[in-house]
Enzyme design. Structure first.
Site, PDB file in Angstrom:
ATOM      1  N   ASP A 294       0.835  -1.204   0.000  1.00  0.00           N
ATOM      2  CA  ASP A 294       0.000   0.000   0.000  1.00  0.00           C
ATOM      3  C   ASP A 294       0.877   1.264   0.000  1.00  0.00           C
ATOM      4  OD1 ASP A 294      -2.299   1.679   0.310  1.00  0.00           O
ATOM      5  OD2 ASP A 294      -3.321   0.078   1.377  1.00  0.00           O
ATOM      6  N   ASP A 407      -6.233   2.734  -6.729  1.00  0.00           N
ATOM      7  CA  ASP A 407      -7.149   3.083  -5.640  1.00  0.00           C
ATOM      8  C   ASP A 407      -7.683   4.501  -5.826  1.00  0.00           C
ATOM      9  OD1 ASP A 407      -8.567   2.521  -3.372  1.00  0.00           O
ATOM     10  OD2 ASP A 407      -6.912   2.865  -1.978  1.00  0.00           O
ATOM     11  N   GLU A 410     -12.650   6.686  -8.209  1.00  0.00           N
ATOM     12  CA  GLU A 410     -14.009   7.108  -8.588  1.00  0.00           C
ATOM     13  C   GLU A 410     -14.016   8.310  -9.559  1.00  0.00           C
ATOM     14  OE1 GLU A 410     -13.943   4.728  -5.092  1.00  0.00           O
ATOM     15  OE2 GLU A 410     -12.999   6.665  -5.402  1.00  0.00           O
ATOM     16  N   ASP A 475     -14.789  -0.356   0.948  1.00  0.00           N
ATOM     17  CA  ASP A 475     -14.329  -0.362   2.332  1.00  0.00           C
ATOM     18  C   ASP A 475     -15.415  -0.848   3.279  1.00  0.00           C
ATOM     19  OD1 ASP A 475     -11.894   0.606   1.475  1.00  0.00           O
ATOM     20  OD2 ASP A 475     -12.495   2.691   1.691  1.00  0.00           O
ATOM     21  N   HIS A 535      -7.798  -8.322   3.646  1.00  0.00           N
ATOM     22  CA  HIS A 535      -7.268  -6.951   3.646  1.00  0.00           C
ATOM     23  C   HIS A 535      -7.981  -6.155   4.724  1.00  0.00           C
ATOM     24  CE1 HIS A 535      -5.357  -3.359   2.057  1.00  0.00           C
ATOM     25  NE2 HIS A 535      -6.535  -2.755   1.984  1.00  0.00           N
TER      26      HIS A 535
END
Length: 806
Positions: A294, A407, A410, A475, A535
């Site tokens: 990450d 990530d 959107e 999430d 995750h």
């Protein structure tokens, strides 16, 4: 990743106008003329013209061009080149019929109406059709009262989305549980229980109203774009998905390692921590195929460093050596990236100088604040920006990075005033992740043509599957409430072409401690979802190697089953690639006349063989599920056999979730649970679950090297066909390597055939008509299992198991 209350979305005032009722008087549309122009039907009306294009017998594309209005007429979704469709236009007074072998359109001139039929059954009709307002454009349709509606992308609303007005604006919902009206991945698509679908190919900000006023109407409302829609029909549910993915594209085969176990969390702070974690998997004997790193790979802090897109060498001093070590172990390295370049990042000036960022009205980089800092956004629609961004990916791929996690795509914060080269943020928002995935996919095709890309992203548009995007459910809260909707999300998205939708196993958001039962149940469910990737936030270790001894042992057992099922899973991926068939399948696909199953998500089919029912509540001792009619069902863990067509209450064990196998199923499995690095079908198990008499079943097993893009198209693969027939006296199983090309042309496969559900020891076994010695087959009376060693080659072999009738 997503952080609660750390974002804001800037909406324009135009959305206050969405409360306008669409029941207002429509423009009085008057028919003027109809003609055929270049294999399309053009209908002129008083306020514009319709253009209807049959793409094949099952897909019609209708576009409305308002009079006096210019349109940006392009498609993000469509990937189908129109076929030559034979159709006729019959004009009979007030009625006009456009007829093909599949979809037919019936039009009336006064009042003007359009209705779509398939097999002489009404699918859907325009009610008011195109409706313009000062700020919006709407498309309005009539539906029937009994229709159940699916679609709209990823939502947690129950299987039936009818009655909801769905916002079309990809936006993360941090910590969602049992209801979420708006999530990362919206789609301007609905699917009806009458087995048709309608796709509105318009990525603009808007709403999809699925009869929220209970007046049997559907309305698609947008701020701009082209008023157009596709009507898609199918002969059955599988055919409907096949046609939809023919239109929007099919998912290419991911690399085989993508179906293995991932080590992932938010996040590993250093090379030492990453290497120590990977080492622990091998120490504990838990199979591992990939590690995801990450945001700390490019910065020590969460804020202020996004956009550096370079190894932070203080924490990762020698990532090249680390990745080489991982590669030798069969562990792939995946890095996270985001489309935001912070003004404090080391690449800010480079990005500004190269003009790769979205702009303000004056052409300057548009900057704004969000949780990670003050930022600009890469203009993914600009060719120069795509080249700049891809070159970064290319350099790291050469360095040894095997896959990419995109990530916040959107995009998470996408101000309305921001301008892209091809339109405003609000016009293009929902297509951003789609174009980002396309950039990476096409970059691999150009610069790494021998490597299958791995592209993990949480947001996209209709058709993103054709660029290899693997989406996840966002999430989700780390709670039982978070686990509950996961099947619904994957089932819905599989119907909408995104068959790889999966969850952060164990849950991502919230909580300070591990609920061991919840973690166990989530990882057991994960065996039967597309991607196996625990995750979570960093203060909760997601990896099984950091759990207590009992929980770790149960997680290991689940992961080992996942690996033993790898041939079955990879074969499902091949079926999805060739037909669009979902990996997770609603029960009503196979029992369409059972209307109660239309809203049933307590169990689902994992391919053709498995019926899976996750455990999503704590402390349960038993569970009631529905076994579909028309076959027998064997409990995968106990071997108990039940007939379908009714509900069954089964006891629960913490060791397993409820899994049944359909009678007549073939299930290929590996002998051992090992990394996909050692995957081979030179030797494997093939389980056959005997069912009822008068049963006929077939199964085709695909195999390639798991790495080469388009191995099937390039002719480097093998197909092994199995079939079974059952009657009162015998079970007949045939096998043949029907196709073996390239490196597989001269290979043979050693198969341990395991036949389940035989009541008694067979009287004998014949191969190609001749009895073989009993020393060549093994009978286990306690389990009711027959084992026979066979060799699969290009010569067909027929095995007859003669039942003992006395």
């Amino acid at each position: 990743m997503k952080f609660k209350n750390y974002f804001r979305i800037l909406f324009t005032a135009v959305f206050s106008l969405f409360i306008l009722s669409i029941s207002a008087q429509q423009t009085n549309r008057a028919f003027q003329s109809i003609k055929v122009v270049d294999d399309k039907i053009e209908i002129k009306v008083s306020d514009g013209r319709y253009e209807i294009a049959p793409l094949n017998d099952y897909i019609y594309h209708t576009t409305f061009y308002p009079q006096g209005k210019s349109l940006k007429n392009f498609s993000f979704a469509a990937d189908l080149k129109p076929q030559k469709v034979e159709f006729t236009v019959t004009d009979e007074g007030n009625n006009v019929t456009i007829r093909s072998k599949g979809i037919n359109i019936r039009m009336t001139k006064v009042p003007f109406t359009l209705a779509y039929y398939f097999n002489d059954k009404l699918l859907i009709s325009e009610k008011r059709g195109f409706i313009p307002t000062d700020t919006l454009q709407l498309l309005n349709f009539a539906i029937e009262p009994e229709e159940v509606l699916f679609g709209g992308g990823a939502r947690v609303l129950g299987m039936n989305r009818r009655g909801n007005r769905l916002m079309m604006y990809n936006r993360a919902h941090y910590g969602y549980e049992t209801r979420s009206e708006l999530m990362n991945y919206t789609l301007p698509l609905f699917i009806s229980s009458k087995q048709y679908a309608v796709l509105f190919d318009n990525a603009s900000l808007g709403y999809l109203d699925l009869d929220s006023k209970a007046n049997n109407e559907i309305t698609y409302e947008t701020i701009g774009g082209t008023p157009n829609y596709y009507v898609i029909a199918g002969a059955n549910w599988y055919d409907l998905v096949k046609q939809y993915t023919l239109l929007t594209g099919r998912q290419p085969l991911p690399p085989r390692w993508a179906f293995g176990n991932f080590s992932s969390r938010f996040g590993y702070h250093s090379q030492a921590e990453t290497e120590a974690t990977v080492k622990k998997f091998f120490t504990d004997g838990i199979p591992l195929d990939a590690v995801i790193i990450d945001i700390y790979w490019f910065g020590k802090e969460i804020t202020g460093t996004m956009g550096n897109l370079e190894w932070y060498r203080d924490s990762f001093p020698n990532p090249e050596r680390m990745m080489k070590r991982f590669e030798k172990l069969g562990v792939k390295t995946v890095l996270v990236t985001e489309p935001f370049i912070l003004t404090t990042s080391s690449r800010w000036q480079e990005a500004a100088d190269n003009k790769v960022l979205g702009t303000d009205s004056l052409g300057n980089p548009y900057t704004y604040d969000f949780y990670f800092g003050n930022t600009g956004l890469i203009d993914i629609y600009k060719p120069e920006a795509r080249e700049w961004f891809w070159n970064i990916y290319k350099d790291f791929t050469k360095q040894g990075v095997d896959g990419w996690w995109g990530d916040l795509g959107e995009p998470e914060v996408h101000p309305s005033a921001l301008q892209h080269v091809s339109g405003s943020a609000d016009e293009l928002h929902n297509s951003y992740g789609h174009e980002w995935a396309k950039m990476i996919y096409e970059g691999y095709r150009k610069d790494f043509p021998d490597q299958r890309p791995f592209i993990l992203m949480r947001s996209g548009y209709a058709g993103s599957q054709r660029y290899g995007m693997i989406p996840w459910t966002g999430d989700v809260n780390r709670s039982w409430g978070g686990l509950v909707p996961q099947p619904e999300l994957s089932l819905q998205m599989g119907m909408q072409g995104l068959a790889y939708m999966h969850s952060d196993l164990g849950g991502f958001a919230g909580g300070d401690t591990i609920d061991n039962e919840l973690y166990t149940r989530w990882l057991q469910y994960g065996v039967f979802q597309p991607i196996y990737r625990p995750h979570a936030q960093e203060h909760i270790p997601a990896e099984p190697v950091f759990q207590n001894a009992t929980t770790k042992a149960r997680a290991k057992k689940a992961i080992e089953l996942r690996y033993r099922l790898m041939p079955y899973i990879y074969n499902m991926a091949f079926e999805n690639k060739t037909s669009g068939k979902p990996l997770m399948i609603p029960l009503f696909f196979n029992e369409p006349d059972n209307l109660s199953l239309l809203t049933y998500d307590s169990a689902y089919m994992w391919g053709d063989a498995f019926l899976v029912s996750p455990v999503n509540s704590p402390g349960l001792k038993k569970q009631t599920i529905y076994l579909p009619k028309g076959s027998s069902w064997t409990n995968f863990y106990t071997g108990d056999v039940h007939q379908g067509g009714s509900r069954l209450t089964v006891p629960l064990s913490i060791e397993n979730i409820t899994v049944f196998v359909k009678g007549g199923s073939f299930i290929p499995m590996m002998h051992k649970a090992e990394s996909t690095k050692s995957y081979s079908l030179e030797a494997f198990d093939m389980h056959y679950y005997a069912g009822n008499t008068d049963l006929h079943s077939k199964y085709s097993l695909y195999n390639d090297d798991g790495e080469t893009p388009f191995a099937y198209e390039k002719g480097n693969f093998e197909l092994i066909d199995f079939s079974a027939e059952e009657n009162e006296n015998t079970v007949i199983i045939s096998h043949i390597k029907s196709k073996a090309t390239g490196s597989y042309a001269k290979t043979k496969n050693s198969v341990n055939l395991v036949v389940h559900n035989l009541k008694d020891k067979p009287a004998g076994v014949r191969v190609n008509g001749s009895y073989i010695s009993s020393s060549k087959w093994r009978w286990s009376g306690a389990e009711g299992l027959l084992r026979i060693e066979i060799i699969c080659s290009t010569n067909e072999e027929k095995i007859e198991i003669v039942k003992n009738l006395y």
